[in-house]
Scaffold this motif. Structure first.
Motif, PDB file in Angstrom:
ATOM      1  N   ARG A 103       7.968  14.914  13.234  1.00  0.00           N
ATOM      2  CA  ARG A 103       8.325  15.633  14.465  1.00  0.00           C
ATOM      3  C   ARG A 103       7.742  14.974  15.711  1.00  0.00           C
ATOM      4  O   ARG A 103       8.246  15.176  16.821  1.00  0.00           O
ATOM      5  CB  ARG A 103       7.834  17.080  14.372  1.00  0.00           C
ATOM      6  N   ASN A 104       6.675  14.211  15.522  1.00  0.00           N
ATOM      7  CA  ASN A 104       6.044  13.533  16.662  1.00  0.00           C
ATOM      8  C   ASN A 104       6.654  12.172  16.943  1.00  0.00           C
ATOM      9  O   ASN A 104       6.218  11.466  17.858  1.00  0.00           O
ATOM     10  CB  ASN A 104       4.545  13.388  16.418  1.00  0.00           C
ATOM     11  N   GLY A 105       7.626  11.794  16.139  1.00  0.00           N
ATOM     12  CA  GLY A 105       8.273  10.501  16.334  1.00  0.00           C
ATOM     13  C   GLY A 105       7.565   9.348  15.658  1.00  0.00           C
ATOM     14  O   GLY A 105       7.900   8.183  15.907  1.00  0.00           O
ATOM     15  N   ASP A 106       6.590   9.650  14.798  1.00  0.00           N
ATOM     16  CA  ASP A 106       5.877   8.606  14.062  1.00  0.00           C
ATOM     17  C   ASP A 106       6.561   8.352  12.721  1.00  0.00           C
ATOM     18  O   ASP A 106       7.175   9.250  12.132  1.00  0.00           O
ATOM     19  CB  ASP A 106       4.422   9.024  13.824  1.00  0.00           C
ATOM     20  N   PHE A 107       6.449   7.119  12.226  1.00  0.00           N
ATOM     21  CA  PHE A 107       7.023   6.787  10.925  1.00  0.00           C
ATOM     22  C   PHE A 107       6.447   7.681   9.829  1.00  0.00           C
ATOM     23  O   PHE A 107       5.236   7.952   9.795  1.00  0.00           O
ATOM     24  CB  PHE A 107       6.739   5.332  10.563  1.00  0.00           C
ATOM     25  N   LEU A 108       7.319   8.142   8.936  1.00  0.00           N
ATOM     26  CA  LEU A 108       6.863   8.830   7.728  1.00  0.00           C
ATOM     27  C   LEU A 108       6.511   7.755   6.708  1.00  0.00           C
ATOM     28  O   LEU A 108       7.350   7.315   5.927  1.00  0.00           O
ATOM     29  CB  LEU A 108       7.968   9.742   7.191  1.00  0.00           C
ATOM     30  N   LEU A 109       5.275   7.311   6.722  1.00  0.00           N
ATOM     31  CA  LEU A 109       4.852   6.189   5.877  1.00  0.00           C
ATOM     32  C   LEU A 109       4.409   6.694   4.513  1.00  0.00           C
ATOM     33  O   LEU A 109       3.491   7.499   4.392  1.00  0.00           O
ATOM     34  CB  LEU A 109       3.709   5.428   6.558  1.00  0.00           C
ATOM     35  N   GLY A 110       5.078   6.205   3.474  1.00  0.00           N
ATOM     36  CA  GLY A 110       4.724   6.572   2.110  1.00  0.00           C
ATOM     37  C   GLY A 110       3.775   5.563   1.490  1.00  0.00           C
ATOM     38  O   GLY A 110       3.524   4.487   2.037  1.00  0.00           O
ATOM     39  N   LYS A 111       3.243   5.932   0.329  1.00  0.00           N
ATOM     40  CA  LYS A 111       2.347   5.046  -0.409  1.00  0.00           C
ATOM     41  C   LYS A 111       2.922   4.814  -1.798  1.00  0.00           C
ATOM     42  O   LYS A 111       3.433   5.738  -2.426  1.00  0.00           O
ATOM     43  CB  LYS A 111       0.942   5.640  -0.510  1.00  0.00           C
ATOM     44  N   GLU A 112       2.818   3.575  -2.267  1.00  0.00           N
ATOM     45  CA  GLU A 112       3.296   3.231  -3.604  1.00  0.00           C
ATOM     46  C   GLU A 112       2.230   2.445  -4.345  1.00  0.00           C
ATOM     47  O   GLU A 112       1.168   2.127  -3.792  1.00  0.00           O
ATOM     48  CB  GLU A 112       4.620   2.456  -3.515  1.00  0.00           C
ATOM     49  N   GLY A 113       2.506   2.156  -5.598  1.00  0.00           N
ATOM     50  CA  GLY A 113       1.526   1.544  -6.472  1.00  0.00           C
ATOM     51  C   GLY A 113       0.935   0.257  -5.937  1.00  0.00           C
ATOM     52  O   GLY A 113       1.657  -0.614  -5.447  1.00  0.00           O
ATOM     53  N   ALA A 114      -0.390   0.132  -6.034  1.00  0.00           N
ATOM     54  CA  ALA A 114      -1.167  -1.055  -5.679  1.00  0.00           C
ATOM     55  C   ALA A 114      -1.251  -1.303  -4.176  1.00  0.00           C
ATOM     56  O   ALA A 114      -1.778  -2.324  -3.748  1.00  0.00           O
ATOM     57  CB  ALA A 114      -0.631  -2.300  -6.393  1.00  0.00           C
ATOM     58  N   HIS A 115      -0.760  -0.375  -3.355  1.00  0.00           N
ATOM     59  CA  HIS A 115      -0.941  -0.458  -1.901  1.00  0.00           C
ATOM     60  C   HIS A 115      -2.213   0.290  -1.517  1.00  0.00           C
ATOM     61  O   HIS A 115      -2.470   1.398  -2.006  1.00  0.00           O
ATOM     62  CB  HIS A 115       0.243   0.166  -1.160  1.00  0.00           C
ATOM     63  N   SER A 116      -3.004  -0.282  -0.623  1.00  0.00           N
ATOM     64  CA  SER A 116      -4.246   0.353  -0.183  1.00  0.00           C
ATOM     65  C   SER A 116      -4.030   1.279   1.011  1.00  0.00           C
ATOM     66  O   SER A 116      -4.948   2.000   1.410  1.00  0.00           O
ATOM     67  CB  SER A 116      -5.286  -0.717   0.175  1.00  0.00           C
ATOM     68  N   HIS A 117      -2.825   1.268   1.606  1.00  0.00           N
ATOM     69  CA  HIS A 117      -2.513   2.123   2.746  1.00  0.00           C
ATOM     70  C   HIS A 117      -1.108   2.714   2.592  1.00  0.00           C
ATOM     71  O   HIS A 117      -0.279   2.186   1.840  1.00  0.00           O
ATOM     72  CB  HIS A 117      -2.559   1.333   4.064  1.00  0.00           C
ATOM     73  N   ASN A 118      -0.859   3.791   3.306  1.00  0.00           N
ATOM     74  CA  ASN A 118       0.509   4.287   3.447  1.00  0.00           C
ATOM     75  C   ASN A 118       1.242   3.340   4.402  1.00  0.00           C
ATOM     76  O   ASN A 118       0.988   3.344   5.599  1.00  0.00           O
ATOM     77  CB  ASN A 118       0.502   5.709   4.018  1.00  0.00           C
ATOM     78  N   ARG A 119       2.177   2.553   3.853  1.00  0.00           N
ATOM     79  CA  ARG A 119       2.865   1.561   4.696  1.00  0.00           C
ATOM     80  C   ARG A 119       4.342   1.399   4.331  1.00  0.00           C
ATOM     81  O   ARG A 119       4.973   0.423   4.728  1.00  0.00           O
ATOM     82  CB  ARG A 119       2.164   0.201   4.620  1.00  0.00           C
ATOM     83  N   ILE A 120       4.904   2.354   3.597  1.00  0.00           N
ATOM     84  CA  ILE A 120       6.294   2.223   3.181  1.00  0.00           C
ATOM     85  C   ILE A 120       7.184   3.039   4.120  1.00  0.00           C
ATOM     86  O   ILE A 120       7.065   4.260   4.206  1.00  0.00           O
ATOM     87  CB  ILE A 120       6.517   2.714   1.737  1.00  0.00           C
ATOM     88  N   VAL A 121       8.051   2.347   4.857  1.00  0.00           N
ATOM     89  CA  VAL A 121       9.006   3.032   5.723  1.00  0.00           C
ATOM     90  C   VAL A 121      10.291   3.300   4.942  1.00  0.00           C
ATOM     91  O   VAL A 121      10.695   2.498   4.087  1.00  0.00           O
ATOM     92  CB  VAL A 121       9.311   2.226   7.001  1.00  0.00           C
ATOM     93  N   HIS A 122      10.907   4.444   5.232  1.00  0.00           N
ATOM     94  CA  HIS A 122      12.105   4.851   4.516  1.00  0.00           C
ATOM     95  C   HIS A 122      13.227   5.173   5.497  1.00  0.00           C
ATOM     96  O   HIS A 122      12.978   5.465   6.676  1.00  0.00           O
ATOM     97  CB  HIS A 122      11.834   6.100   3.654  1.00  0.00           C
ATOM     98  N   SER A 123      14.431   5.175   4.968  1.00  0.00           N
ATOM     99  CA  SER A 123      15.600   5.630   5.711  1.00  0.00           C
ATOM    100  C   SER A 123      16.459   6.455   4.765  1.00  0.00           C
ATOM    101  O   SER A 123      16.784   6.002   3.665  1.00  0.00           O
ATOM    102  CB  SER A 123      16.406   4.442   6.251  1.00  0.00           C
ATOM    103  N   GLY A 124      16.765   7.680   5.166  1.00  0.00           N
ATOM    104  CA  GLY A 124      17.546   8.548   4.287  1.00  0.00           C
ATOM    105  C   GLY A 124      16.782   9.003   3.082  1.00  0.00           C
ATOM    106  O   GLY A 124      17.364   9.188   2.005  1.00  0.00           O
ATOM    107  N   GLY A 125      15.466   9.161   3.220  1.00  0.00           N
ATOM    108  CA  GLY A 125      14.636   9.610   2.096  1.00  0.00           C
ATOM    109  C   GLY A 125      14.489   8.529   1.057  1.00  0.00           C
ATOM    110  O   GLY A 125      13.688   7.598   1.213  1.00  0.00           O
ATOM    111  N   ASP A 126      15.275   8.600  -0.003  1.00  0.00           N
ATOM    112  CA  ASP A 126      15.182   7.621  -1.092  1.00  0.00           C
ATOM    113  C   ASP A 126      16.424   6.737  -1.161  1.00  0.00           C
ATOM    114  O   ASP A 126      16.851   6.334  -2.240  1.00  0.00           O
ATOM    115  CB  ASP A 126      14.957   8.330  -2.429  1.00  0.00           C
TER     116      ASP A 126
END
Length: 519
Positions: A103-126
Motif C-alpha cells: 500500500r505504501n508503494g514499496d516492492f513486495l519482496l519475497g524470500k526463497e531458499g539460500a537467500h539471506s534477504h527478502n529480494r524476490i520481486v513478483h508480478s501477478g503473485g506467482d
C-alpha cells in the motif's frame, strides 16, 4: 530466402530481452518450434531476484549465489548479474512493467531458499515469468519477425563461422535461414527427464545443435531438481514455487514430522539440492511428503496459479497440505559462453538456460534464472551492436557442418524410454554403476549412428527431437561419470560431498569440461 541481421532461436525471456535491445537497430527474426508462448519463462512462478531494498546489497546477493553454487561459479559473471540486475529491473519499470507493491508503494519482496534477504520481486503473485515475457513480447511483436512451428535442426557453419540455421516444420518442409549473427535461446533439457517442471518442448535442441556444430560445452552434469513439484496420481504435474516456503510453508511427512528441521540451518529454505535429496530419501523410505501451507496468509490470493493447478488436479487446500516430490528443473551447464554470450564459434551466441556462463555454478540460486535472461540478453545485444555485421543480402549458400547423408536410419526409442533411463539412472543421486547402465544404453544407439555426425535432413520433426534427446542424455551421463565428486546438482553416492559452507577457506579449482575432448 532473405536473411536477417540476427536470428534468435527460442522465444523465452532471454530471447525477448536480447531482441528488445537489438530491434531498434537490427532486423530480427525469432524462430520457435511451437508457439511463441511455449517456453519455460511462461511457467516461471517464483520471481526475479535483485538487491533492491535498502538493507540489501549486491555483495550479499553475490555471496548467496556463490554459496548456492557450491563455489563453482564464474565470479566475474556473478558480479555482472548481481550488480547490473537491479538497474535492469528498474529500467523495465520505467518502460511500464508492473511489479507487485504494498500500500505504501514499496516492492513486495519475497524470500526463497539460500537467500539471506527478502529480494524476490513478483508480478501477478506467482506468475512473474508469464507477466514479464508477455510484457516484452507486446513491446516487440510489431517490430520483429516471429516464425512459429519450425524446429531448428542444425546451424549453418562454413569456414568455422555460423551464418544461420536450418529448420524443419511439422509437415517436413526444410528451410535455410541466413543471418549475420545467430543467438541460441532454446532453454534447457527438462523433457529428457520423466518428472520435470519444464515445458514439454524443452528437449535440449540448442545444446545438441551447438555440439554437432563443434561448439564447446561445459558443466553438463549439473542438473537442478526442484524440491516441490505437485505430486498427483503418481506423477509430478506442475511446480509449487519456492516462494511458498518463503512465505512460511514447511515440509512434513504423513505423520506431520518436519523433515528439514535437523538437516540444515536454513531448514526448509536450504539450497535446492539439499532439500531435493532429503525429500528423495524420505520417499525412498516409504514416506509421503507434503507442503504444509497453513502458515501462509491468504494463500489463494497470494498464489493464484498454484491454487488453480491444485484445483485442476483435484488437490483440496482445505487441510492445508499439498503433496510434493522433486522434479528436474534446470541445467546449470550448457553451451560455453563468455559474459557477452559469445560461444567458441564466431557469429554464434547463446543466452539463458542453454548457455553456460558459469553464473550458476553447480546449483542455481532461486529466482536468478529470470534475472539471467534479462541481464545477459541485454549484454548480448549491446555486444552485438558494437560488432561488425555482414549484410544478409551478401549471404548466398552455406553448407551444413555435416552435409553427408546418414548411412542408415536407426531404430529410435520412444521419449518415455529416454525419460525413464535419465530419471532412474542419472537422477538426484547417482553411482558409477547406474551411470554406466545409462551410458551403455545410449551408446547402443550410437553404434547404429554417430550422435553428432548425422544429416538431420534425413529425419522427421519428431525424429530430430529424439536425436537431440539421445545426444543430450548421453552428454549429461558421460559428464556425470567424468566428475568424480559430489557438488551441488551433481550428487554421487560413491564420492563425498564438497563442503558448500566453507566460504573463508574455500579452495576450488574451477573446471570447465570441454565435451569434445576424447570424442
Amino acid at each position: 530466402m532473405p536473411g536477417a541481421d540476427v536470428i534468435i532461436i527460442g522465444s523465452g525471456l532471454a530471447a525477448l530481452s536480447a531482441a528488445y535491445h537489438l530491434h531498434h537497430k537490427k532486423n530480427i527474426t525469432i524462430i520457435t518450434k511451437a508457439k511463441w508462448l511455449n517456453s519455460n519463462s511462461m511457467l516461471a512462478q517464483g520471481g526475479i531476484a535483485a538487491a533492491l531494498s535498502k538493507n540489501d546489497s549486491w555483495l550479499s546477493h553475490f555471496e548467496d549465489t556463490l554459496r548456492a553454487g557450491n563455489f563453482h561459479n564464474a565470479e566475474d559473471a556473478v558480479i555482472q548479474l548481481v550488480q547490473e540486475g537491479p538497474e535492469d529491473i528498474l529500467g523495465w519499470i520505467d518502460k511500464g512493467m508492473p511489479f507487485d507493491k504494498d500500500r505504501n508503494g514499496d516492492f513486495l519482496l519475497g524470500k526463497e531458499g539460500a537467500h539471506s534477504h527478502n529480494r524476490i520481486v513478483h508480478s501477478g503473485g506467482d506468475a512473474t515469468g508469464k507477466a514479464m515475457t508477455q510484457f516484452i513480447y507486446n513491446k516487440l511483436k510489431n517490430n520483429i519477425t516471429i516464425t512459429e512451428g519450425e524446429l531448428a535442426t542444425d546451424l549453418i557453419v562454413k569456414n568455422g563461422k555460423c551464418y544461420g540455421v536450418k529448420t524443419i516444420s511439422s509437415s517436413g518442409e526444410v528451410k535455410s535461414h541466413h543471418a549475420s549473427k545467430t543467438i541460441l535461446a532454446t532453454g534447457g533439457v527438462g523433457a529428457v527427464y520423466g518428472h520435470t517442471s519444464n515445458a514439454t518442448v524443452i528437449t535440449g535442441d540448442g545444446i545438441a545443435m551447438a555440439f554437432r556444430a563443434g561448439a564447446a560445452l561445459a558443466d553438463m552434469e549439473f542438473i537442478q531438481f526442484h524440491p516441490t513439484m505437485l505430486y498427483a496420481n503418481g506423477e509430478c504435474v506442475g511446480l509449487i514455487s519456492e516462494a511458498v516456503r518463503g512465505e512460511g510453508a514447511f515440509l512434513i511427512d504423513q505423520n506431520g514430522r518436519r523433515i528439514m528441521k535437523s538437516v540444515h540451518p536454513e531448514q526448509d529454505l536450504a539450497p535446492r539440492d539439499i532439500v531435493s535429496r532429503t525429500i528423495f530419501d524420505e520417499i525412498n523410505r516409504g514416506n509421503q511428503i507434503y507442503l504444509d501451507i497453513s502458515p501462509v496468509h491468504d494463500f489463494e490470493k497470494r498464489f493464484p496459479t498454484i491454487t488453480g493447478l491444485c484445483n485442476q488436479h483435484g488437490i483440496s487446500l482445505i487441510e492445508g497440505k499439498i503433496p510434493v516430490a522433486p522434479g528436474m528443473h534446470f541445467i546449470m551447464g550448457g553451451v560455453q559462453t563468455n559474459g557477452y554470450g559469445e560461444t567458441t564459434i564466431p557469429n554464434l551466441y547463446a543466452v539463458g538456460e542453454v548457455a553456460c556462463t558459469g553464473v550458476h555454478g553447480a546449483n542455481r540460486l532461486a529466482s536468478n534464472s529470470l534475472l539471467e535472461g534479462l541481464v545477459f540478453g541485454r549484454r548480448v545485444a549491446e555486444h552485438m551492436l558494437a560488432a561488425e555485421f555482414i549484410e544478409p543480402s551478401t549471404i548466398t549458400h552455406h553448407e551444413l557442418f555435416f552435409d553427408q547423408p546418414t548411412k542408415a536410419k536407426p531404430n529410435l526409442p520412444q521419449k518415455s524410454e529416454v525419460q525413464f533411463m535419465m530419471t532412474r539412472y542419472v537422477g538426484i543421486q547417482r553411482t558409477k554403476e547406474e551411470l554406466q547402465i545409462a551410458q551403455t544404453w545410449f551408446e547402443t544407439f550410437q553404434q547404429q549412428f554417430s550422435f553428432w555426425d548425422i544429416n538431420v535432413n534425413d529425419f522427421t520433426f519428431e525424429e530430430v527431437e529424439m536425436l537431440n534427446m539421445l545426444l543430450v542424455g548421453w552428454l549429461i551421463t558421460t559428464s556425470a561419470l567424468t566428475r568424480t565428486e559430489s557438488r551441488g546438482g551433481h550428487y554421487r553416492l560413491d564420492f563425498p560431498l564438497v563442503d558448500d559452507d566453507n566460504w573463508l577457506k574455500k579452495q576450488i579449482v574451477r573446471t570447465k569440461l570441454d565435451m569434445h575432448v576424447g570424442v
